[in-house]
Structure formats: structure tokens, C-alpha cells
Scaffold this motif. Structure first.
Motif, PDB file in Angstrom:
ATOM      1  N   ARG A 265     -13.374   2.138  -9.202  1.00  7.01           N
ATOM      2  CA  ARG A 265     -14.084   3.208  -8.483  1.00  7.01           C
ATOM      3  C   ARG A 265     -13.846   4.566  -9.128  1.00  7.01           C
ATOM      4  O   ARG A 265     -14.695   5.460  -9.030  1.00  7.01           O
ATOM      5  CB  ARG A 265     -13.622   3.229  -7.028  1.00  7.01           C
ATOM      6  CG  ARG A 265     -14.444   4.114  -6.110  1.00  7.01           C
ATOM      7  CD  ARG A 265     -14.089   3.872  -4.659  1.00  7.01           C
ATOM      8  NE  ARG A 265     -12.738   4.315  -4.352  1.00  7.01           N
ATOM      9  CZ  ARG A 265     -12.438   5.572  -3.986  1.00  7.01           C
ATOM     10  NH1 ARG A 265     -13.396   6.476  -3.891  1.00  7.01           N
ATOM     11  NH2 ARG A 265     -11.189   5.901  -3.714  1.00  7.01           N
ATOM     12  N   LYS A 266     -12.704   4.736  -9.796  1.00  9.10           N
ATOM     13  CA  LYS A 266     -12.362   6.015 -10.412  1.00  9.10           C
ATOM     14  C   LYS A 266     -12.798   6.119 -11.874  1.00  9.10           C
ATOM     15  O   LYS A 266     -12.451   7.085 -12.550  1.00  9.10           O
ATOM     16  CB  LYS A 266     -10.848   6.235 -10.330  1.00  9.10           C
ATOM     17  CG  LYS A 266     -10.318   6.402  -8.914  1.00  9.10           C
ATOM     18  CD  LYS A 266     -10.812   7.691  -8.272  1.00  9.10           C
ATOM     19  CE  LYS A 266     -10.175   7.902  -6.905  1.00  9.10           C
ATOM     20  NZ  LYS A 266     -10.623   9.150  -6.273  1.00  9.10           N
TER      21      LYS A 266
ATOM     22  N   LEU B  50      -3.853   6.451 -12.566  1.00 10.42           N
ATOM     23  CA  LEU B  50      -3.922   5.163 -11.873  1.00 10.42           C
ATOM     24  C   LEU B  50      -3.351   4.029 -12.718  1.00 10.42           C
ATOM     25  O   LEU B  50      -2.794   3.066 -12.181  1.00 10.42           O
ATOM     26  CB  LEU B  50      -5.368   4.848 -11.478  1.00 10.42           C
ATOM     27  CG  LEU B  50      -5.910   5.608 -10.272  1.00 10.42           C
ATOM     28  CD1 LEU B  50      -7.355   5.220  -9.998  1.00 10.42           C
ATOM     29  CD2 LEU B  50      -5.058   5.358  -9.047  1.00 10.42           C
TER      30      LEU B  50
ATOM     31  N   GLN C 156      -5.057  12.234  -4.250  1.00 11.08           N
ATOM     32  CA  GLN C 156      -4.813  11.485  -3.028  1.00 11.08           C
ATOM     33  C   GLN C 156      -5.812  11.915  -1.973  1.00 11.08           C
ATOM     34  O   GLN C 156      -6.019  13.098  -1.725  1.00 11.08           O
ATOM     35  CB  GLN C 156      -3.396  11.739  -2.519  1.00 11.08           C
ATOM     36  CG  GLN C 156      -2.337  11.008  -3.310  1.00 11.08           C
ATOM     37  CD  GLN C 156      -0.975  11.204  -2.705  1.00 11.08           C
ATOM     38  OE1 GLN C 156      -0.501  12.314  -2.537  1.00 11.08           O
ATOM     39  NE2 GLN C 156      -0.340  10.092  -2.373  1.00 11.08           N
ATOM     40  N   ASP C 157      -6.480  10.913  -1.379  1.00  9.43           N
ATOM     41  CA  ASP C 157      -7.460  11.191  -0.344  1.00  9.43           C
ATOM     42  C   ASP C 157      -6.754  11.455   0.979  1.00  9.43           C
ATOM     43  O   ASP C 157      -5.758  10.870   1.270  1.00  9.43           O
ATOM     44  CB  ASP C 157      -8.430   9.998  -0.197  1.00  9.43           C
ATOM     45  CG  ASP C 157      -9.186   9.761  -1.498  1.00  9.43           C
ATOM     46  OD1 ASP C 157      -9.430  10.757  -2.227  1.00  9.43           O
ATOM     47  OD2 ASP C 157      -9.520   8.599  -1.799  1.00  9.43           O
TER      48      ASP C 157
ATOM     49  N   ASP D 153       1.140   4.282  -2.827  1.00 13.99           N
ATOM     50  CA  ASP D 153       1.083   5.714  -2.503  1.00 13.99           C
ATOM     51  C   ASP D 153       2.300   6.456  -3.052  1.00 13.99           C
ATOM     52  O   ASP D 153       2.190   7.589  -3.538  1.00 13.99           O
ATOM     53  CB  ASP D 153       0.994   5.909  -0.986  1.00 13.99           C
ATOM     54  CG  ASP D 153      -0.347   5.459  -0.423  1.00 13.99           C
ATOM     55  OD1 ASP D 153      -1.321   5.400  -1.204  1.00 13.99           O
ATOM     56  OD2 ASP D 153      -0.410   5.162   0.787  1.00 13.99           O
TER      57      ASP D 153
ATOM     58  N   ASN E 245      -0.328   1.755 -11.509  1.00 16.49           N
ATOM     59  CA  ASN E 245      -0.382   0.290 -11.576  1.00 16.49           C
ATOM     60  C   ASN E 245       0.890  -0.266 -12.207  1.00 16.49           C
ATOM     61  O   ASN E 245       1.510  -1.200 -11.678  1.00 16.49           O
ATOM     62  CB  ASN E 245      -1.616  -0.124 -12.382  1.00 16.49           C
ATOM     63  CG  ASN E 245      -1.964  -1.589 -12.217  1.00 16.49           C
ATOM     64  OD1 ASN E 245      -1.112  -2.425 -12.030  1.00 16.49           O
ATOM     65  ND2 ASN E 245      -3.239  -1.887 -12.294  1.00 16.49           N
TER      66      ASN E 245
ATOM     67  N   ALA F 179      -5.303  -4.415  -4.677  1.00 11.77           N
ATOM     68  CA  ALA F 179      -5.456  -3.026  -4.248  1.00 11.77           C
ATOM     69  C   ALA F 179      -5.835  -2.098  -5.395  1.00 11.77           C
ATOM     70  O   ALA F 179      -6.645  -1.181  -5.218  1.00 11.77           O
ATOM     71  CB  ALA F 179      -4.154  -2.548  -3.607  1.00 11.77           C
ATOM     72  N   MET F 180      -5.277  -2.327  -6.588  1.00 11.46           N
ATOM     73  CA  MET F 180      -5.438  -1.384  -7.671  1.00 11.46           C
ATOM     74  C   MET F 180      -6.716  -1.580  -8.475  1.00 11.46           C
ATOM     75  O   MET F 180      -7.337  -0.596  -8.906  1.00 11.46           O
ATOM     76  CB  MET F 180      -4.229  -1.465  -8.619  1.00 11.46           C
ATOM     77  CG  MET F 180      -2.947  -0.900  -8.043  1.00 11.46           C
ATOM     78  SD  MET F 180      -3.075   0.840  -7.585  1.00 11.46           S
ATOM     79  CE  MET F 180      -3.538   1.595  -9.134  1.00 11.46           C
TER      80      MET F 180
ATOM     81  N   GLU G 265      -9.775   0.093  -6.884  1.00 13.32           N
ATOM     82  CA  GLU G 265      -9.603   1.549  -6.889  1.00 13.32           C
ATOM     83  C   GLU G 265      -9.766   2.119  -8.292  1.00 13.32           C
ATOM     84  O   GLU G 265     -10.395   3.164  -8.491  1.00 13.32           O
ATOM     85  CB  GLU G 265      -8.226   1.906  -6.333  1.00 13.32           C
ATOM     86  CG  GLU G 265      -7.943   3.391  -6.258  1.00 13.32           C
ATOM     87  CD  GLU G 265      -8.842   4.134  -5.299  1.00 13.32           C
ATOM     88  OE1 GLU G 265      -8.936   5.371  -5.423  1.00 13.32           O
ATOM     89  OE2 GLU G 265      -9.466   3.492  -4.428  1.00 13.32           O
TER      90      GLU G 265
ATOM     91  N   PRO H  35      -6.136  11.088 -10.856  1.00 18.11           N
ATOM     92  CA  PRO H  35      -6.512  10.781  -9.478  1.00 18.11           C
ATOM     93  C   PRO H  35      -6.006  11.828  -8.490  1.00 18.11           C
ATOM     94  O   PRO H  35      -5.018  12.522  -8.755  1.00 18.11           O
ATOM     95  CB  PRO H  35      -5.848   9.432  -9.223  1.00 18.11           C
ATOM     96  CG  PRO H  35      -4.666   9.433 -10.125  1.00 18.11           C
ATOM     97  CD  PRO H  35      -5.083  10.206 -11.351  1.00 18.11           C
TER      98      PRO H  35
ATOM     99  N   ALA I  95       0.830  -1.211   0.000  1.00 18.73           N
ATOM    100  CA  ALA I  95       0.000   0.000   0.000  1.00 18.73           C
ATOM    101  C   ALA I  95       0.861   1.256   0.000  1.00 18.73           C
ATOM    102  O   ALA I  95       0.566   2.239  -0.688  1.00 18.73           O
ATOM    103  CB  ALA I  95      -0.925  -0.017   1.213  1.00 18.73           C
TER     104      ALA I  95
END
Length: 202
Positions: free
Chosen positions: A126-127, A91, A201-202, A78, A95, A119-120, A123, A199, A74
Motif C-alpha cells: 500500500r505504501k 517499512l 504512523q496513522d 508499531d 519488517n 501484517a507487513m 502495508e 512511513p 501488531a
């Protein structure tokens, strides 16, 4: 040869996994055609396992599992998001770059696909990426784990062909990086056509 192929097809048709089907069909061939060689098979198996360089193979895979369980994967994502995430189709670039780094650590494409993909892919979906596109990028980028050193298949090939592992690693580094950069170029073109978002970053 016909006996080998027929026994393999029969085992596959009755639902035996491919790995076991290959081994069992070979065993059937030796039992029927060359029964005198059965005593040699255990010696060949053990001599093939008794190689110092083969110790590296399970350790590469273990490293990938440790990275996944400890959260390093993770953090690696990031880090790549910070480097290339600001570009269109970010993204997808994340990846690919994560797979390049992860494959250079674990040496296993399977470990790369499982760790990065878990993980990817959600995500990316979702994007706004389709699941098919996200899965395709993950699977394609994970193949670099076989090229960028250290590589499990490369170690096996070097041991089998009695070549220098270090020389093969040096020879495969530049092609592996070029493949990754070419994939990122394709993602940039796809992002322009499909309108993939940049994307944040949250």
C-alpha cells in the motif's frame, strides 16, 4: 538406494506431499530390504520423542500463535515503526527488526513469516513497495528465526549432537544481529535507488 529414490520419485509424481513421500519411501525401503528392522522403528520414534528438551519446540510455536492472536504482533510492529520507521525505506527496516524480535520469541521462521508477513506485506504494498519486494524482505528476514535464540532447529541440532543448548544460543546471538543489521543496510541502499517513502504512523 535406487529403490529408495525410485519410490520417492513415484510418490512425488502422483502428488503425495513431500513430508509423507519421504516417510513412505523410507518405509518401503525397510519393508523390502530390511524387514527385520520394522519392529525397531516404533521404539526409535518413541525414544526420539521422549526427550525433556524437545518440550520447548511446541511451546515456541505456541508462543508465536498467542502473540498473533492477542495482538502483540501488531504492537510489536508499531514499536519497531517508532524506532526505525523514520529512516528511508522505513517499512523494510520495520519488517526486519520485527522479524528479529519475533524470531527471538517464537524460535520458528515459519511462524515469523506467517505472523509478520500477514501484517507487513499488504502495508508495504500500500505504501509503494512491490509485492515481490515486500515478500522477499519478509521471507529473507524471517530466516533469522533459525539463528537468533531461541531457535527450534538449533535445539534439535543440540539434542542430536549432544551439545550445550545454552552455549549454542550464546554463539548464535551476535551473528543473528549482524545479519539483521546487514539486511537493514541493504534496505537503505534499495530505498535510495527506488525512492521508497518514509512511513508515517496513522
Amino acid at each position: 538406494m535406487i529403490l529408495l529414490l525410485v519410490s520417492l520419485m513415484v510418490l512425488l509424481l502422483i502428488g503425495v506431499p513431500i513430508a509423507y513421500s519421504l516417510g513412505l519411501s523410507g518405509l518401503v525401503y525397510f519393508l523390502i530390504m530390511q524387514p527385520g528392522l520394522i519392529g525397531v522403528l516404533p521404539q526409535r520414534v518413541l525414544s526420539g520423542m521422549d526427550l525433556y528438551t524437545m518440550i520447548a519446540l511446541p511451546l515456541f510455536i505456541l508462543m508465536g500463535l498467542v502473540m498473533n492472536a492477542s495482538g502483540i504482533t501488531a504492537r510489536l510492529i508499531d514499536f519497531c515503526l517508532m524506532l526505525v520507521g523514520r529512516f528511508p525505506g522505513g517499512l523494510g527496516h520495520v519488517n526486519i527488526s520485527t522479524s528479529m524480535i519475533f524470531g527471538g520469541i517464537s524460535g520458528s521462521s515459519v511462524s515469523d513469516t506467517a505472523s509478520v508477513g500477514s501484517a507487513m506485506i499488504p502495508e508495504m504494498a500500500r505504501k509503494g513497495y512491490s509485492v515481490e519486494t515486500a515478500s522477499g524482505i519478509t521471507v529473507a528476514s524471517s530466516t533469522m528465526g533459525m539463528i537468533i535464540p531461541p531457535s527450534v532447529p538449533m535445539v534439535i541440532y543440540a539434542v542430536t549432537s549432544q551439545q550445550s543448548i545454552g552455549t549454542m544460543f550464546m554463539a548464535s546471538l551476535v551473528p543473528g544481529l549482524l545479519i539483521g543489521l546487514l539486511m537493514m543496510g541493504i534496505i537503505a541502499l534499495m530505498a535510495g535507488r527506488q525512492g521508497y517513502p518514509v512511513p508515517t504512523q496513522d
